[in-house]
Design an enzyme around this catalytic site. Sequence first.
Site, PDB file in Angstrom:
ATOM      1  N   PRO A 105       5.628 -15.223   6.101  1.00 18.57           N
ATOM      2  CA  PRO A 105       5.318 -15.767   4.783  1.00 18.57           C
ATOM      3  C   PRO A 105       5.984 -15.037   3.613  1.00 18.57           C
ATOM      4  O   PRO A 105       6.041 -13.801   3.600  1.00 18.57           O
ATOM      5  CB  PRO A 105       3.799 -15.614   4.675  1.00 18.57           C
ATOM      6  CG  PRO A 105       3.323 -15.559   6.070  1.00 18.57           C
ATOM      7  CD  PRO A 105       4.423 -14.944   6.883  1.00 18.57           C
ATOM      8  N   ASN A 106       6.443 -15.827   2.685  1.00 16.58           N
ATOM      9  CA  ASN A 106       7.010 -15.381   1.404  1.00 16.58           C
ATOM     10  C   ASN A 106       8.423 -14.806   1.516  1.00 16.58           C
ATOM     11  O   ASN A 106       9.055 -14.542   0.493  1.00 16.58           O
ATOM     12  CB  ASN A 106       6.088 -14.359   0.700  1.00 16.58           C
ATOM     13  CG  ASN A 106       4.718 -14.937   0.427  1.00 16.58           C
ATOM     14  OD1 ASN A 106       4.620 -15.982  -0.197  1.00 16.58           O
ATOM     15  ND2 ASN A 106       3.671 -14.305   0.926  1.00 16.58           N
ATOM     16  N   ARG A 129      11.341 -12.630  -5.446  1.00 20.54           N
ATOM     17  CA  ARG A 129      10.007 -12.041  -5.675  1.00 20.54           C
ATOM     18  C   ARG A 129      10.116 -10.521  -5.699  1.00 20.54           C
ATOM     19  O   ARG A 129      10.805  -9.926  -4.862  1.00 20.54           O
ATOM     20  CB  ARG A 129       9.016 -12.490  -4.605  1.00 20.54           C
ATOM     21  CG  ARG A 129       9.156 -11.790  -3.288  1.00 20.54           C
ATOM     22  CD  ARG A 129       7.857 -11.799  -2.474  1.00 20.54           C
ATOM     23  NE  ARG A 129       8.174 -11.394  -1.117  1.00 20.54           N
ATOM     24  CZ  ARG A 129       7.288 -10.956  -0.251  1.00 20.54           C
ATOM     25  NH1 ARG A 129       6.030 -10.894  -0.550  1.00 20.54           N
ATOM     26  NH2 ARG A 129       7.660 -10.595   0.955  1.00 20.54           N
ATOM     27  N   TYR A 174      11.590  -5.434  -3.080  1.00 23.81           N
ATOM     28  CA  TYR A 174      12.277  -6.043  -1.932  1.00 23.81           C
ATOM     29  C   TYR A 174      13.787  -6.186  -2.106  1.00 23.81           C
ATOM     30  O   TYR A 174      14.471  -6.604  -1.170  1.00 23.81           O
ATOM     31  CB  TYR A 174      11.662  -7.418  -1.627  1.00 23.81           C
ATOM     32  CG  TYR A 174      10.230  -7.312  -1.132  1.00 23.81           C
ATOM     33  CD1 TYR A 174       9.949  -6.802   0.131  1.00 23.81           C
ATOM     34  CD2 TYR A 174       9.157  -7.685  -1.935  1.00 23.81           C
ATOM     35  CE1 TYR A 174       8.648  -6.683   0.587  1.00 23.81           C
ATOM     36  CE2 TYR A 174       7.845  -7.566  -1.492  1.00 23.81           C
ATOM     37  CZ  TYR A 174       7.602  -7.065  -0.228  1.00 23.81           C
ATOM     38  OH  TYR A 174       6.314  -6.940   0.219  1.00 23.81           O
ATOM     39  N   ASN A 190      10.101 -10.083  11.420  1.00 26.57           N
ATOM     40  CA  ASN A 190       9.477  -9.527  10.218  1.00 26.57           C
ATOM     41  C   ASN A 190       8.282 -10.439   9.936  1.00 26.57           C
ATOM     42  O   ASN A 190       8.448 -11.499   9.306  1.00 26.57           O
ATOM     43  CB  ASN A 190      10.439  -9.499   9.033  1.00 26.57           C
ATOM     44  CG  ASN A 190       9.784  -8.858   7.813  1.00 26.57           C
ATOM     45  OD1 ASN A 190       8.572  -8.655   7.787  1.00 26.57           O
ATOM     46  ND2 ASN A 190      10.577  -8.544   6.806  1.00 26.57           N
ATOM     47  N   GLU A 211      10.069  -5.068  15.620  1.00 25.60           N
ATOM     48  CA  GLU A 211       9.379  -5.400  14.366  1.00 25.60           C
ATOM     49  C   GLU A 211      10.161  -4.759  13.230  1.00 25.60           C
ATOM     50  O   GLU A 211      10.533  -3.581  13.323  1.00 25.60           O
ATOM     51  CB  GLU A 211       7.966  -4.802  14.445  1.00 25.60           C
ATOM     52  CG  GLU A 211       7.156  -4.921  13.169  1.00 25.60           C
ATOM     53  CD  GLU A 211       5.791  -4.215  13.300  1.00 25.60           C
ATOM     54  OE1 GLU A 211       5.416  -3.799  14.430  1.00 25.60           O
ATOM     55  OE2 GLU A 211       5.118  -4.075  12.282  1.00 25.60           O
ATOM     56  N   ARG A 225       3.185   2.401   1.245  1.00 33.31           N
ATOM     57  CA  ARG A 225       2.579   1.424   0.338  1.00 33.31           C
ATOM     58  C   ARG A 225       1.048   1.414   0.488  1.00 33.31           C
ATOM     59  O   ARG A 225       0.472   2.394   0.957  1.00 33.31           O
ATOM     60  CB  ARG A 225       3.221   0.054   0.592  1.00 33.31           C
ATOM     61  CG  ARG A 225       4.746   0.082   0.335  1.00 33.31           C
ATOM     62  CD  ARG A 225       5.382  -1.263   0.542  1.00 33.31           C
ATOM     63  NE  ARG A 225       4.892  -2.237  -0.428  1.00 33.31           N
ATOM     64  CZ  ARG A 225       5.116  -3.553  -0.326  1.00 33.31           C
ATOM     65  NH1 ARG A 225       5.850  -4.027   0.689  1.00 33.31           N
ATOM     66  NH2 ARG A 225       4.635  -4.378  -1.236  1.00 33.31           N
TER      67      ARG A 225
HETATM   68  C1  DQA Z   1       7.144  -6.756   4.561  1.00 36.57           C
HETATM   69  C2  DQA Z   1       5.976  -5.813   4.274  1.00 36.57           C
HETATM   70  C3  DQA Z   1       4.648  -6.568   4.292  1.00 36.57           C
HETATM   71  O1  DQA Z   1       3.560  -5.683   4.044  1.00 36.57           O
HETATM   72  C4  DQA Z   1       4.665  -7.636   3.209  1.00 36.57           C
HETATM   73  O2  DQA Z   1       3.465  -8.388   3.260  1.00 36.57           O
HETATM   74  C5  DQA Z   1       5.866  -8.510   3.267  1.00 36.57           C
HETATM   75  C6  DQA Z   1       7.158  -7.944   3.622  1.00 36.57           C
HETATM   76  C7  DQA Z   1       8.513  -6.038   4.433  1.00 36.57           C
HETATM   77  O3  DQA Z   1       9.489  -6.605   4.912  1.00 36.57           O
HETATM   78  O4  DQA Z   1       8.596  -4.973   3.837  1.00 36.57           O
HETATM   79  O5  DQA Z   1       5.801  -9.689   2.917  1.00 36.57           O
HETATM   80  O6  DQA Z   1       7.032  -7.208   5.907  1.00 36.57           O
END
Ligand code: DQA
Length: 145
Positions: free
Chosen positions: A11-12, A19, A24, A75, A99, A108
């Site tokens: 997601p996202n 974002r 990121y 991811n 992963e 974080r």
């Molecule tokens: C993420 C880290 C996750 O905690 C976060 O919710 C993401 C991206 C990363 O690639 O750093 O959406 O997986």
Amino acid sequence: MSKIVYILNGPNLNLLGKREPAIYGHETLADVEANCRRYAAEHGVELRFHQSNAEYELINWIHEARECACGLIINPAALTHTSVAILDALNACDFPVFEIHITNVHKREPFRHKSYVSLRADGVIAGCGIQGYELAFMRLMKLAG
Ligand code: DQA
């Protein structure tokens, strides 16, 4: 031996580059996919690269990979920290699983420190930016080769 590699994004991650760029970065998921397609071509493997905001779609791709892939890089984004269903799907696979997180999740918020997927992953890469995909790919090729 199969020459198909799955790279799945949760997601996202479709918003990568747009974002929270301070966290990121500015590169997009299309940039990540282009890099991964280059590595795949260099190693003579077929790449199936997907992103979804829906947990069930990621699970269905893992089931698909189970039938035909030599390895999988994921991811899982926020689902990393919540999804027993993705862990169960990965536990049903015999191939190497990596992963990857763009950010160092351990630096974080505490809720990002727990990963269900890490209970299955053969390796975890976090905090190397989008280069993490390349590092995971290199390791996968070594194991699958
Ligand atoms: C993420 C880290 C996750 O905690 C976060 O919710 C993401 C991206 C990363 O690639 O750093 O959406 O997986």
